[in-house]
Design a protein around this motif. Structure first.
Motif, short mmCIF file in Angstrom:
data_model
loop_
_atom_site.label_atom_id
_atom_site.label_comp_id
_atom_site.label_asym_id
_atom_site.label_seq_id
_atom_site.Cartn_x
_atom_site.Cartn_y
_atom_site.Cartn_z
N LEU A 91 -17.62 4.39 7.87
CA LEU A 91 -17.74 5.22 6.67
C LEU A 91 -16.98 6.52 6.88
O LEU A 91 -17.00 7.10 7.96
CB LEU A 91 -19.21 5.56 6.39
CG LEU A 91 -20.11 4.47 5.84
CD1 LEU A 91 -21.56 4.96 5.77
CD2 LEU A 91 -19.63 4.02 4.46
N SER A 92 -16.34 6.99 5.84
CA SER A 92 -15.73 8.31 5.94
C SER A 92 -16.72 9.39 5.53
O SER A 92 -16.60 10.52 5.94
CB SER A 92 -14.45 8.38 5.09
OG SER A 92 -14.67 7.89 3.80
N SER A 93 -17.73 9.01 4.76
CA SER A 93 -18.78 9.95 4.34
C SER A 93 -19.70 10.24 5.52
O SER A 93 -20.03 9.35 6.30
CB SER A 93 -19.62 9.34 3.21
OG SER A 93 -18.81 8.98 2.13
N LYS A 94 -20.12 11.49 5.63
CA LYS A 94 -21.05 11.88 6.69
C LYS A 94 -22.49 11.98 6.18
O LYS A 94 -23.41 12.21 6.94
CB LYS A 94 -20.63 13.22 7.31
CG LYS A 94 -19.25 13.15 7.96
CD LYS A 94 -19.21 12.06 9.02
CE LYS A 94 -17.82 11.88 9.59
NZ LYS A 94 -17.61 10.59 10.21
N LYS A 95 -22.65 11.81 4.85
CA LYS A 95 -23.98 11.78 4.23
C LYS A 95 -24.16 10.40 3.62
O LYS A 95 -23.29 9.93 2.88
CB LYS A 95 -24.12 12.84 3.15
CG LYS A 95 -24.11 14.25 3.68
CD LYS A 95 -24.30 15.24 2.56
CE LYS A 95 -24.24 16.66 3.09
NZ LYS A 95 -24.40 17.64 2.01
N VAL A 96 -25.30 9.77 3.92
CA VAL A 96 -25.56 8.42 3.44
C VAL A 96 -26.94 8.35 2.81
O VAL A 96 -27.93 8.79 3.41
CB VAL A 96 -25.48 7.39 4.60
CG1 VAL A 96 -25.78 5.99 4.10
CG2 VAL A 96 -24.11 7.45 5.27
N VAL A 97 -27.00 7.82 1.60
CA VAL A 97 -28.27 7.53 0.95
C VAL A 97 -28.50 6.03 1.09
O VAL A 97 -27.66 5.23 0.68
CB VAL A 97 -28.25 7.94 -0.54
CG1 VAL A 97 -29.53 7.50 -1.24
CG2 VAL A 97 -28.05 9.44 -0.68
N VAL A 98 -29.63 5.67 1.69
CA VAL A 98 -29.99 4.27 1.89
C VAL A 98 -31.11 3.93 0.91
O VAL A 98 -32.18 4.54 0.95
CB VAL A 98 -30.47 4.01 3.33
CG1 VAL A 98 -30.88 2.55 3.51
CG2 VAL A 98 -29.39 4.42 4.33
N VAL A 99 -30.84 2.98 0.00
CA VAL A 99 -31.85 2.55 -0.96
C VAL A 99 -32.36 1.18 -0.52
O VAL A 99 -31.62 0.20 -0.55
CB VAL A 99 -31.27 2.47 -2.39
CG1 VAL A 99 -32.33 1.95 -3.36
CG2 VAL A 99 -30.75 3.83 -2.84
N PRO A 100 -33.62 1.11 -0.11
CA PRO A 100 -34.19 -0.18 0.28
C PRO A 100 -34.27 -1.11 -0.93
O PRO A 100 -34.86 -0.76 -1.95
CB PRO A 100 -35.60 0.18 0.78
CG PRO A 100 -35.50 1.62 1.17
CD PRO A 100 -34.53 2.21 0.17
N TRP A 101 -33.65 -2.27 -0.83
CA TRP A 101 -33.61 -3.26 -1.91
C TRP A 101 -34.84 -4.15 -1.78
O TRP A 101 -34.76 -5.35 -1.58
CB TRP A 101 -32.31 -4.04 -1.84
CG TRP A 101 -31.87 -4.59 -3.13
CD1 TRP A 101 -31.82 -5.92 -3.49
CD2 TRP A 101 -31.42 -3.88 -4.27
NE1 TRP A 101 -31.36 -6.05 -4.77
CE2 TRP A 101 -31.11 -4.81 -5.27
CE3 TRP A 101 -31.24 -2.51 -4.55
CZ2 TRP A 101 -30.64 -4.45 -6.53
CZ3 TRP A 101 -30.78 -2.16 -5.80
CH2 TRP A 101 -30.48 -3.11 -6.76
N PHE A 102 -36.01 -3.52 -1.88
CA PHE A 102 -37.31 -4.17 -1.74
C PHE A 102 -38.17 -3.75 -2.92
O PHE A 102 -37.93 -2.70 -3.53
CB PHE A 102 -37.99 -3.74 -0.44
CG PHE A 102 -37.29 -4.23 0.80
CD1 PHE A 102 -37.75 -5.36 1.47
CD2 PHE A 102 -36.18 -3.56 1.31
CE1 PHE A 102 -37.10 -5.81 2.62
CE2 PHE A 102 -35.53 -4.00 2.45
CZ PHE A 102 -36.00 -5.13 3.11
N LEU A 103 -39.20 -4.55 -3.22
CA LEU A 103 -40.06 -4.24 -4.35
C LEU A 103 -41.13 -3.21 -4.05
O LEU A 103 -41.65 -2.58 -4.96
CB LEU A 103 -40.71 -5.52 -4.89
CG LEU A 103 -39.75 -6.44 -5.63
CD1 LEU A 103 -40.49 -7.69 -6.10
CD2 LEU A 103 -39.12 -5.72 -6.81
N ALA A 104 -41.47 -3.03 -2.79
CA ALA A 104 -42.54 -2.09 -2.46
C ALA A 104 -42.39 -1.60 -1.03
O ALA A 104 -41.63 -2.14 -0.25
CB ALA A 104 -43.90 -2.79 -2.63
#
Length: 183
Positions: free
Chosen positions: A58-71
């Motif tokens: 990644l060239s970005s140093k900030k990462v948002v991780v969205v869990p692809w889970f229902l709960a």
């Protein structure tokens, strides 16, 4: 926008069904096309790319991780937090899982209403079964489906939480109601 930030949709994946990650990959592609984030990737526990692979390069140093889970459950509170905790030179923020958003229940209700209309069924004739699985490794994962439902406990025309051998229960219902398909 978030041009300096990368977005990773973190799913579970499957070693048995490669198609299980298709929707996650397609969603990442659609978000990427919108140009909101600098980089958009999908990543999986049981498939490629792995969580570590998704961050690599990644060239970005900030990462948002969205869990692809229902709960929230074992993966969102333990595995993802661990996997994205300390990556040298990258700041990762793991959000709540996508299913924790209150809008999801509204989407489920809309889809159920469309299905009822398409099949010419009345709400009192059917029960919506929300099937999910949990793990003994996390106390909250079993109750996630119930907590997400304002109608839990209603079994006619509502949502029926059922734990245990739900496949046997569904099979019994199919026989009792003449195998009315919902697809």
């Amino acid at each position: 926008m978030f041009k300096e930030t990368a977005l990773i949709l973190a799913g579970h994946g499957s070693t048995q069904n490669a198609d299980s990650s298709r929707f996650t990959r397609q969603t990442a592609h659609r978000i990427r096309e919108r140009g909101i984030f600098g980089e958009v990737r999908s990543a999986f526990w049981k498939e490629q790319p792995s969580y570590a692979d998704a961050v690599r390069g990644l060239s970005s140093k900030k990462v948002v991780v969205v869990p692809w889970f229902l709960a929230n459950g074992y993966f969102t509170t333990k595995i993802l937090k661990r996997e994205f905790a300390e990556i040298t030179g990258v700041e990762c923020r793991v959000t709540e899982p996508i299913g924790a958003r209150p809008e999801i229940l509204g989407h489920l209700q809309k889809r159920a209403k469309r299905l009822l209309s398409a099949k010419s069924w009345k709400p009192h004739e059917v029960t919506l079964l929300v099937a999910s699985h949990g793990t003994p490794l996390h106390a909250g994962s079993r109750g996630a489906a119930v907590l997400g439902s304002p109608h839990s406990g209603r079994t006619r025309g509502g949502i029926a939480p059922f734990f245990g051998r739900w496949t046997a229960w569904v099979g019994g219902c199919a026989k009792a109601f003449g195998n009315r398909g919902v697809g």
